[in-house]
Design a protein around this motif. Structure first.
Motif, PDB file in Angstrom:
ATOM      1  N   TYR A   1      44.893  33.684  46.618  1.00  0.00           N
ATOM      2  CA  TYR A   1      46.169  34.346  46.374  1.00  0.00           C
ATOM      3  C   TYR A   1      46.271  35.617  47.226  1.00  0.00           C
ATOM      4  CZ  TYR A   1      47.543  31.484  42.270  1.00  0.00           C
ATOM      5  OH  TYR A   1      47.935  30.474  41.422  1.00  0.00           O
ATOM      6  N   ASP A   2      45.183  36.360  47.308  1.00  0.00           N
ATOM      7  CA  ASP A   2      45.187  37.584  48.115  1.00  0.00           C
ATOM      8  C   ASP A   2      45.531  37.293  49.577  1.00  0.00           C
ATOM      9  OD1 ASP A   2      42.388  39.273  46.445  1.00  0.00           O
ATOM     10  OD2 ASP A   2      44.534  39.204  45.979  1.00  0.00           O
TER      11      ASP A   2
ATOM     12  N   GLY B   1      42.667  44.632  40.831  1.00  0.00           N
ATOM     13  CA  GLY B   1      41.654  43.570  40.914  1.00  0.00           C
ATOM     14  C   GLY B   1      41.382  42.862  39.601  1.00  0.00           C
TER      15      GLY B   1
ATOM     16  N   CYS C   1      51.878  40.746  33.100  1.00  0.00           N
ATOM     17  CA  CYS C   1      51.876  40.612  34.571  1.00  0.00           C
ATOM     18  C   CYS C   1      53.286  40.486  35.119  1.00  0.00           C
ATOM     19  CB  CYS C   1      51.002  39.451  35.018  1.00  0.00           C
ATOM     20  SG  CYS C   1      51.639  37.863  34.565  1.00  0.00           S
TER      21      CYS C   1
ATOM     22  N   VAL D   1      49.493  33.125  46.951  1.00  0.00           N
ATOM     23  CA  VAL D   1      50.241  33.461  45.736  1.00  0.00           C
ATOM     24  C   VAL D   1      51.709  33.047  45.880  1.00  0.00           C
ATOM     25  CG1 VAL D   1      50.902  35.830  46.384  1.00  0.00           C
ATOM     26  CG2 VAL D   1      50.525  35.250  43.980  1.00  0.00           C
TER      27      VAL D   1
ATOM     28  N   VAL E   1      38.226  30.979  39.290  1.00  0.00           N
ATOM     29  CA  VAL E   1      39.020  32.204  39.112  1.00  0.00           C
ATOM     30  C   VAL E   1      38.849  33.116  40.327  1.00  0.00           C
ATOM     31  CG1 VAL E   1      39.311  34.288  37.731  1.00  0.00           C
ATOM     32  CG2 VAL E   1      38.939  32.094  36.593  1.00  0.00           C
TER      33      VAL E   1
ATOM     34  N   ARG F   1      44.165  40.904  38.255  1.00  0.00           N
ATOM     35  CA  ARG F   1      44.431  39.643  38.954  1.00  0.00           C
ATOM     36  C   ARG F   1      43.596  38.517  38.349  1.00  0.00           C
ATOM     37  NH1 ARG F   1      45.482  41.402  45.328  1.00  0.00           N
ATOM     38  NH2 ARG F   1      47.076  42.934  44.786  1.00  0.00           N
ATOM     39  N   TYR F   2      42.351  38.815  38.028  1.00  0.00           N
ATOM     40  CA  TYR F   2      41.545  37.795  37.345  1.00  0.00           C
ATOM     41  C   TYR F   2      42.167  37.471  35.994  1.00  0.00           C
ATOM     42  CZ  TYR F   2      37.661  38.592  40.667  1.00  0.00           C
ATOM     43  OH  TYR F   2      36.870  38.693  41.795  1.00  0.00           O
TER      44      TYR F   2
ATOM     45  N   TRP G   1      52.237  39.885  41.939  1.00  0.00           N
ATOM     46  CA  TRP G   1      50.798  39.932  42.240  1.00  0.00           C
ATOM     47  C   TRP G   1      50.383  41.271  42.829  1.00  0.00           C
ATOM     48  CZ3 TRP G   1      46.853  36.982  40.848  1.00  0.00           C
ATOM     49  CH2 TRP G   1      45.660  36.993  41.583  1.00  0.00           C
TER      50      TRP G   1
ATOM     51  N   ILE H   1      45.107  35.170  36.331  1.00  0.00           N
ATOM     52  CA  ILE H   1      44.702  33.784  36.594  1.00  0.00           C
ATOM     53  C   ILE H   1      44.162  33.140  35.315  1.00  0.00           C
ATOM     54  CG2 ILE H   1      42.988  32.365  37.809  1.00  0.00           C
ATOM     55  CD1 ILE H   1      43.442  34.194  40.247  1.00  0.00           C
TER      56      ILE H   1
ATOM     57  N   ALA I   1      41.681  33.842  43.201  1.00  0.00           N
ATOM     58  CA  ALA I   1      42.149  35.212  43.426  1.00  0.00           C
ATOM     59  C   ALA I   1      42.078  35.561  44.907  1.00  0.00           C
ATOM     60  CB  ALA I   1      41.331  36.197  42.597  1.00  0.00           C
ATOM     61  N   ASP I   2      40.980  35.169  45.559  1.00  0.00           N
ATOM     62  CA  ASP I   2      40.862  35.399  47.010  1.00  0.00           C
ATOM     63  C   ASP I   2      41.983  34.661  47.743  1.00  0.00           C
ATOM     64  OD1 ASP I   2      37.185  35.231  47.214  1.00  0.00           O
ATOM     65  OD2 ASP I   2      38.544  36.841  46.579  1.00  0.00           O
TER      66      ASP I   2
END
Lengths: 400, 400
Positions: B263-264, B282, A389, B268, B256, B285-286, B277, B289, B260-261
């Motif tokens: 951070y979006d 998608g 990442c 983040v 998780v 991203r999981y 990021w 995390i 992620a939401d």
């Protein structure tokens, strides 16, 4: 703030010697204004206080009370000049100071909501100048510095200090097991400076830079070894205190092996795995470090690289491998980076002194390349995956 | 013990004091002793100082100088005895204080090396009272208390705070994205206590408890929401201030997805993944995390469970799932745990007010079970693998 507790009539306790025309009306106007405010008539109350100010523009009570009315109405931008002028006239008045601090705080919040980050930054800088211990002001100032990308200054954290009064602080921001104890010992031998410990606590605590520790020795020259990442707050402290960190890293495979041995001899007590480590066999111990600790190391490396690339700090990146290949040369490079006038001979002597100090340097094997042999292909692949990442960063200094 | 005594304490300790005005014979003896010391004849100097003390047992300069000579002779315990008496005779003397600090620290180090941990603790406690800012005392006392399995007292952590002036401090130690903001707001509305923040900074900083902020509001009643693990240092602060934390957790799969939401939506910026990021898709991203953040969550959970099981703190462990199912009931359970008098209808009312405050609650979806659907089997398996190192720990509360 509340109407009952903040409006004041100090004049009745200590009548001013005011000879301005109409001065005799001031006490009555003050009492009237306070009464109107308490009756829920702020506009009329403000009128009364403004009348006072037309007679005596330096009337501290009227200025304060007008400021309070503005603040209670949510008009902190208007309140601020009233409190600022009052405090300038009565600089020892703790209540005025508190009112102004609160006005800066809430005005700052409003500006943040309105995306006026520069304005909020200005508010919080003034707030900290008046109350350096204000927790909310400190946090919001830090946020605003980060958002505006303005560099921190000493007044942002310790307004009682000046930049000219600061000593030189050498910070070795280091990965654990990167030879940092040796390097710190050598730097101490070279400079004769004391070691300053800038973390509130150790063991499982993250070693964020502890401001009171920095302030306590601010005017002295110090050497610090700290396993701290380049968080926004840490960066801001370094900017404020004029610190140009040495960032010491090591090949990650070798780190895993060295850290495992360090945990084996008891350092696992500094983790959350005490009581479980002993039940793991060696391959699983490597696995645990890869899964639970290597992410920290990657964040450490990425954070310092990001900070340097964004020109937030003037860092010197040093690898363990460079250091063991040429210790005096590495020390000299650090001196050049820090602006120390030290000869190659002095550096060699300091290295010799540090090498003789096995207690302080906590040397394990001091060898590069053990990790490549000790870790399995699968473990190395997992490390590579963890690093994925950060694929926009050159990870070669840490062996990836 | 960590060698963290600032150098200037030891340097000041070295200065023996010339006699000041007083009894003529005592002055003569002082001059004699001083000359012996200047010549390095410390045994003779000691004899003369003892003669002075036979004449005047509280003669501060003799006590001071005997203390300094003892310190430099390595007789640390003896040094503390003399210097304590000197400090009683002359409490404002800075040289005596510095010498006593150095002697206490050296004495504690010696006692610890000799296996007298309890004595070392007692000596460091004296040093803490003398100098609450002494880094070495703070860090080493904390370590020794852990080794001895003893809880920290208020005097250990904040000797400047009077025990009868401590307010109630309700700490919600919480996983991010566990509904903690809602819970904290409800508690604030229910109790009317001040909402406080006990972290030096946020963003990427670890939210270790920041002692100066806690001391600043020690005498008030507060509610705090903090993403802090049960590190040794955090536990000691909690013990010292009589806190009984509410520990709030959530099913990890749901964390998780929720994180992620979050951070979006910009959060983040509070991580080390900020610059990377947007380059991740998608599923990646999981993965990021799981790989880089879930280890923290597991350490959070394990640390609080173990602290509670070892009886180091009295925690109330709650899940967001329990809270969603019965918010007023959970609030009541917290009040009962904290000894706060509140009825179920009070709790209901507080919940209703908090639910209307959208700014306060930062609610995302507020739904349990999203993670089960969103994460792949491979991702769930990786989470299970990470948890597997905490063998023997029941992770069912967080869905594992």
């Amino acid at each position: 703030m509340s109407v009952d507790t903040t409006l004041r009539d100090r004049a009745s306790e200590d009548p001013p010697r005011n000879t301005a025309a109409g001065a005799e009306q001031i006490p009555a106007l003050l009492a009237a204004g306070i009464g109107l405010a308490r009756d829920g008539k702020p506009a009329a109350a403000a009128n009364a206080f403004n009348q006072i100010l037309s007679i005596d523009g330096d009337n501290v009570d009227a200025l304060n009370n007008l400021g309070v009315l503005y603040a209670l109405g949510g008009k902190f931008t208007e309140a601020i000049p009233c409190f600022e002028k009052a405090l300038a006239l009565a600089p020892e008045d703790a209540e005025l100071r508190r009112n102004l601090v609160e006005a800066y705080y809430y005005d700052g919040l409003n500006r943040m909501d309105a995306h006026d980050y520069a304005g909020a930054l200005a508010d919080y800088r003034k707030l900290i100048g008046l109350d350096p211990a204000h927790a909310g002001g400190r946090v919001n100032l830090g946020d605003m510095l980060a958002v505006t990308e303005v560099k921190a200054e000493i007044g942002d954290f310790a307004p009682q200090l000046s930049a000219a009064s600061l000593g030189t602080h050498v910070l070795v921001a280091c990965m654990p097991k990167s030879g940092s104890s040796f390097l710190t010992t050598a730097l101490r031998a070279l400079t004769g400076w004391p070691q300053n410990f800038l973390s509130f606590a150790y063991r499982q605590n993250e070693q964020e830079i502890y401001l009171p520790g920095l302030v306590a020795m601010a005017t002295e020259n110090t050497i610090t070894q700290q396993h701290c990442r380049a968080t926004d707050a840490n960066i801001q402290l370094l900017q404020a205190f004029g610190i140009r960190p040495i960032v010491l890293v090591r090949n990650l495979f070798d780190i895993v092996v060295s850290l495992k041995e360090f945990y084996d001899i008891g350092a696992v007590r500094n983790t959350f795995f005490v009581g479980r480590w002993e039940r793991l066999e060696t391959p699983r111990r490597f696995d645990l470090i890869v899964d639970h600790v290597v992410p920290w190391y990657l964040a450490f490396f990425a954070s310092w690289i990001d900070a340097a690339c964004a020109d937030r700090l003037d860092c010197l990146l040093v690898t363990y491998e460079q250091m063991i290949a040429d210790k005096p040369g590495t020390l000299k490079a650090i001196c050049d980076h820090q602006g120390f006038d030290e000869s190659a001979e002095a550096c060699a002597e300091a290295v010799g002194s540090a090498e003789g100090d096995r207690v302080r340097t906590r040397k394990n094997k001091g060898v590069a390349g053990r990790g490549a042999d000790a870790l399995s292909a699968e473990q190395k692949a997992r490390i590579a995956r963890l690093a994925a990442c950060y694929h926009d960063i050159d990870l070669s200094p840490i062996g990836l | 013990m960590t060698e963290a005594a600032p150098r200037h304490h030891a340097e000041n300790a070295g200065r023996q004091v010339k006699p000041d005005a007083g009894d003529a014979w005592i002055q003569t003896l002082h001059r004699r002793a001083y000359k012996f010391s200047e010549r390095g004849e410390f045994g003779e100097a000691v004899e003369v100082y003892r003669q002075i003390l036979a004449l005047d047992p509280d003669q501060k300069d003799a006590l001071k100088n005997l203390g300094i000579i003892s310190y430099y002779g390595g007789n640390n315990e003896q040094a503390t005895i003399f210097l304590e008496k000197a400090a009683l005779a002359s409490p404002e003397d800075g040289v005596i204080k510095d010498a006593l600090k150095a002697a206490y620290f050296a004495c504690a180090k010696e006692q610890n090396s000799n296996g007298s941990g309890d004595q070392a603790i007692a000596t460091l406690r004296k040093l803490r009272r003398l100098d609450p800012e002494h880094t070495g005392a703070r860090v080493n006392l904390g370590d020794l208390l852990i080794q001895a399995g003893r809880a920290a007292t208020l005097g250990d952590i904040a000797p400047m705070v009077a025990p009868d002036r401590i307010g109630k401090h309700l700490l919600v130690a919480c996983m991010p994205k566990s509904g903690s903001t809602f819970l904290t707001e409800s508690l604030v509305k229910l109790t009317g206590w001040q909402r406080c923040f006990f972290s030096f900074a946020y963003r990427q900083n670890e939210q270790e408890l920041y002692l100066p902020d806690l001391i600043a509001v020690a005498g008030e009643n507060t509610v705090t929401q903090q993403h802090c693990r049960a590190t040794a240092a955090n536990i000691q602060i909690i013990q010292a201030f009589g806190m009984r934390p509410v520990v709030l957790v959530r099913r990890l799969y749901d964390v998780v997805v929720s994180l992620a939401d979050f951070y979006d939506n910009g959060a983040v910026a509070n991580s080390f993944l900020e610059n990377h990021w947007m380059l991740l898709d998608g599923p990646e991203r999981y993965d990021a995390i799981i790989d880089h953040v879930i280890p923290w969550y597991l350490a959070f959970f394990a640390s609080w469970i173990e602290a509670a099981e070892a009886d180091r703190v009295d925690c109330l462990l709650l899940t967001i799932e329990q809270m969603i199912a019965d918010k007023p009931g959970i609030l009541k359970a917290i009040c009962d745990h904290q000894g706060i008098e509140a009825s179920l209808s009070d709790c209901r009312a507080a919940v209703m007010v908090a639910e209307k405050d959208e700014n306060a609650i930062r609610k995302n979806k507020g739904v349990a079970g999203r993670g089960d659907r969103a994460l792949s089997e491979a991702q769930k398996a990786r989470i299970a693998r990470l948890a597997g190192y905490y063998r023997g720990l029941d992770f069912s509360l967080i869905g594992l």
